[in-house]
Design an enzyme around this catalytic site. Sequence first.
Site, mmCIF file in Angstrom:
data_model
loop_
_atom_site.group_PDB
_atom_site.id
_atom_site.type_symbol
_atom_site.label_atom_id
_atom_site.label_comp_id
_atom_site.label_asym_id
_atom_site.label_seq_id
_atom_site.Cartn_x
_atom_site.Cartn_y
_atom_site.Cartn_z
ATOM 1 N N THR A 80 0.770 -1.256 -0.058
ATOM 2 C CA THR A 80 0.000 -0.075 0.090
ATOM 3 C C THR A 80 0.701 1.242 0.104
ATOM 4 O OG1 THR A 80 -1.868 1.006 0.951
ATOM 5 C CG2 THR A 80 -0.216 0.012 2.267
ATOM 6 N N LYS B 85 3.174 1.562 -3.978
ATOM 7 C CA LYS B 85 2.365 0.690 -4.775
ATOM 8 C C LYS B 85 2.921 0.755 -6.192
ATOM 9 C CE LYS B 85 -2.313 0.298 -4.501
ATOM 10 N NZ LYS B 85 -3.485 0.429 -4.027
ATOM 11 N N ASN C 274 -0.894 -4.047 -5.933
ATOM 12 C CA ASN C 274 -1.215 -4.233 -4.335
ATOM 13 C C ASN C 274 -1.182 -5.618 -4.107
ATOM 14 O OD1 ASN C 274 -3.284 -5.538 -5.677
ATOM 15 N ND2 ASN C 274 -5.018 -4.386 -4.420
ATOM 16 N N ASP D 218 -7.337 -4.321 -7.397
ATOM 17 C CA ASP D 218 -8.249 -3.361 -7.048
ATOM 18 C C ASP D 218 -9.258 -3.381 -7.884
ATOM 19 O OD1 ASP D 218 -7.110 -2.342 -4.754
ATOM 20 O OD2 ASP D 218 -5.949 -0.707 -5.625
ATOM 21 N N ALA E 139 -9.339 11.451 -10.488
ATOM 22 C CA ALA E 139 -8.265 10.921 -11.368
ATOM 23 C C ALA E 139 -7.001 10.483 -10.751
ATOM 24 C CB ALA E 139 -8.134 11.949 -12.514
ATOM 25 N N GLY F 184 -5.020 7.432 -8.077
ATOM 26 C CA GLY F 184 -4.536 6.016 -8.194
ATOM 27 C C GLY F 184 -5.791 5.141 -8.124
ATOM 28 N N GLY G 106 -18.222 1.337 -0.206
ATOM 29 C CA GLY G 106 -17.020 0.976 -0.755
ATOM 30 C C GLY G 106 -16.043 -0.009 0.211
HETATM 31 P P1 NAP Z 1 -5.215 9.805 -4.624
HETATM 32 O O1 NAP Z 1 -4.357 9.291 -5.767
HETATM 33 O O2 NAP Z 1 -4.639 10.793 -3.676
HETATM 34 O O3 NAP Z 1 -6.420 10.844 -5.337
HETATM 35 C C1 NAP Z 1 -7.350 11.539 -4.653
HETATM 36 C C2 NAP Z 1 -8.441 12.160 -5.825
HETATM 37 O O4 NAP Z 1 -9.360 12.942 -4.908
HETATM 38 C C3 NAP Z 1 -7.931 12.986 -6.743
HETATM 39 O O5 NAP Z 1 -8.695 12.724 -7.894
HETATM 40 C C4 NAP Z 1 -8.152 14.241 -6.020
HETATM 41 O O6 NAP Z 1 -8.115 15.459 -7.023
HETATM 42 C C5 NAP Z 1 -9.320 14.130 -5.436
HETATM 43 N N1 NAP Z 1 -9.417 15.242 -4.404
HETATM 44 C C6 NAP Z 1 -8.854 15.188 -3.101
HETATM 45 N N2 NAP Z 1 -9.151 16.415 -2.622
HETATM 46 C C7 NAP Z 1 -9.990 16.960 -3.242
HETATM 47 C C8 NAP Z 1 -10.985 18.296 -3.063
HETATM 48 N N3 NAP Z 1 -10.887 18.875 -1.810
HETATM 49 N N4 NAP Z 1 -11.736 18.734 -4.184
HETATM 50 C C9 NAP Z 1 -11.829 17.773 -5.263
HETATM 51 N N5 NAP Z 1 -11.019 16.691 -5.307
HETATM 52 C C10 NAP Z 1 -10.102 16.380 -4.271
HETATM 53 O O7 NAP Z 1 -6.057 8.977 -3.693
HETATM 54 P P2 NAP Z 1 -6.438 7.411 -4.112
HETATM 55 O O8 NAP Z 1 -5.791 6.350 -3.660
HETATM 56 O O9 NAP Z 1 -7.186 7.574 -5.727
HETATM 57 O O10 NAP Z 1 -7.800 7.119 -3.104
HETATM 58 C C11 NAP Z 1 -9.075 8.021 -3.379
HETATM 59 C C12 NAP Z 1 -10.206 7.497 -2.346
HETATM 60 O O11 NAP Z 1 -10.482 6.034 -2.582
HETATM 61 C C13 NAP Z 1 -9.517 7.471 -0.963
HETATM 62 O O12 NAP Z 1 -10.615 8.035 -0.121
HETATM 63 C C14 NAP Z 1 -9.480 6.090 -0.611
HETATM 64 O O13 NAP Z 1 -9.560 5.753 0.570
HETATM 65 C C15 NAP Z 1 -10.300 5.555 -1.619
HETATM 66 N N6 NAP Z 1 -10.087 4.112 -1.922
HETATM 67 C C16 NAP Z 1 -10.812 3.141 -1.482
HETATM 68 C C17 NAP Z 1 -10.659 1.838 -1.968
HETATM 69 C C18 NAP Z 1 -11.636 0.646 -1.641
HETATM 70 O O14 NAP Z 1 -11.244 -0.331 -1.390
HETATM 71 N N7 NAP Z 1 -13.000 0.874 -1.066
HETATM 72 C C19 NAP Z 1 -9.332 1.346 -2.637
HETATM 73 C C20 NAP Z 1 -8.816 2.487 -2.998
HETATM 74 C C21 NAP Z 1 -9.054 3.987 -2.717
HETATM 75 P P3 NAP Z 1 -6.711 15.948 -7.553
HETATM 76 O O15 NAP Z 1 -6.218 15.435 -8.462
HETATM 77 O O16 NAP Z 1 -7.355 17.576 -8.022
HETATM 78 O O17 NAP Z 1 -5.934 16.122 -6.149
#
Ligand code: NAP
Length: 276
Positions: A65, A69, A90, A106, A132, A134, A243
């Site tokens: 993680t 990753k 992962n 994932d 957009a 990870g 989720g």
């Molecule tokens: P990440 O790579 O950090 O991406 C974060 C995303 O959220 C980007 O698109 C970012 O936009 C957006 N964002 C953050 N703050 C924002 C704001 N204030 N306004 C608008 N957009 C915002 O994180 P990730 O790994 O993709 O994970 C994203 C979410 O999915 C997390 O909550 C994570 O816990 C969840 N997740 C869940 C699972 C599951 O198994 N359920 C698996 C993976 C991830 P910008 O590009 O503009 O910063």
Amino acid sequence: MSTKIPLAGVIGSPIGHSKSPDLHGFWLKRYGVKGHYIHLDVAQSDLEEVLRSMPKMGFVGANVTIPHKETVLSIADVVTDRAALIGAANTLIFRPDGKLYADNTDGYGFVENLRSNADWTPTAGPAAVFGAGGAARAVIASLLDVGVTEIRLSNRTRIRADALRAEFGTKISVVEWVQAGSMLEGAMTVVNTTSLGMVGKPEFNVPLEALSPKAVVTDLVYTPLRTAFLENAARNGCQTVDGLGMLLHQAAPGFERWFGVRPEVDEETRQVLLAK
Ligand code: NAP
């Protein structure tokens, strides 16, 4: 056959918050498997050395993680096509031939969660994906894999969405973040992959006027389990899927490869994580 007790774990830094040891620990007990699954806090600079040593210590595999990753792809000897496409792994397997095999489950977890918890036909119509980062990469790769022909994508930082379009091709169209609600017109699969709505973050407040009650709506955020986005979509008549199921389902293929039993993702499994 080896009589060693198989070991696995989750590698990250920091890692104490991970629920994976609770999940795998529950399955090990449920299926009577003699094995262990632990937290492994590993610094980036030590990652390769640690990974190369793990098989000698009895590890058969690991989850990876944040922040490893992506890095792990350059260390692995074999990278699956889907991990390469997503640009991250992962799930690792230490093969008997000494090779380090890296996969990404994932997208599988995402699709399985929708299949198990909704009456979902991926090809029923366009998908709308918010975010957009990870997680969005895995979601987009898996939606294309199950036959979705149109994915509308919007992200606060447009350039990241444009980069995904360039990588994943013309089935993806990018919509400005301020107009993100317009992606919902006729969309049959709707996904929040942003971290908005998570405990401690602002709510995800996309206007839902264009949302069809026939859409299946899911949020990758699982703390809280029922986000305001899901509640609003449910009030609109949509099927909604939280989720947590994605987290549970992405873990199953790794457990099977390491410990030889395909674990069932059921209500009891969900409750184990909810109780933590
Ligand atoms: P990440 O790579 O950090 O991406 C974060 C995303 O959220 C980007 O698109 C970012 O936009 C957006 N964002 C953050 N703050 C924002 C704001 N204030 N306004 C608008 N957009 C915002 O994180 P990730 O790994 O993709 O994970 C994203 C979410 O999915 C997390 O909550 C994570 O816990 C969840 N997740 C869940 C699972 C599951 O198994 N359920 C698996 C993976 C991830 P910008 O590009 O503009 O910063």
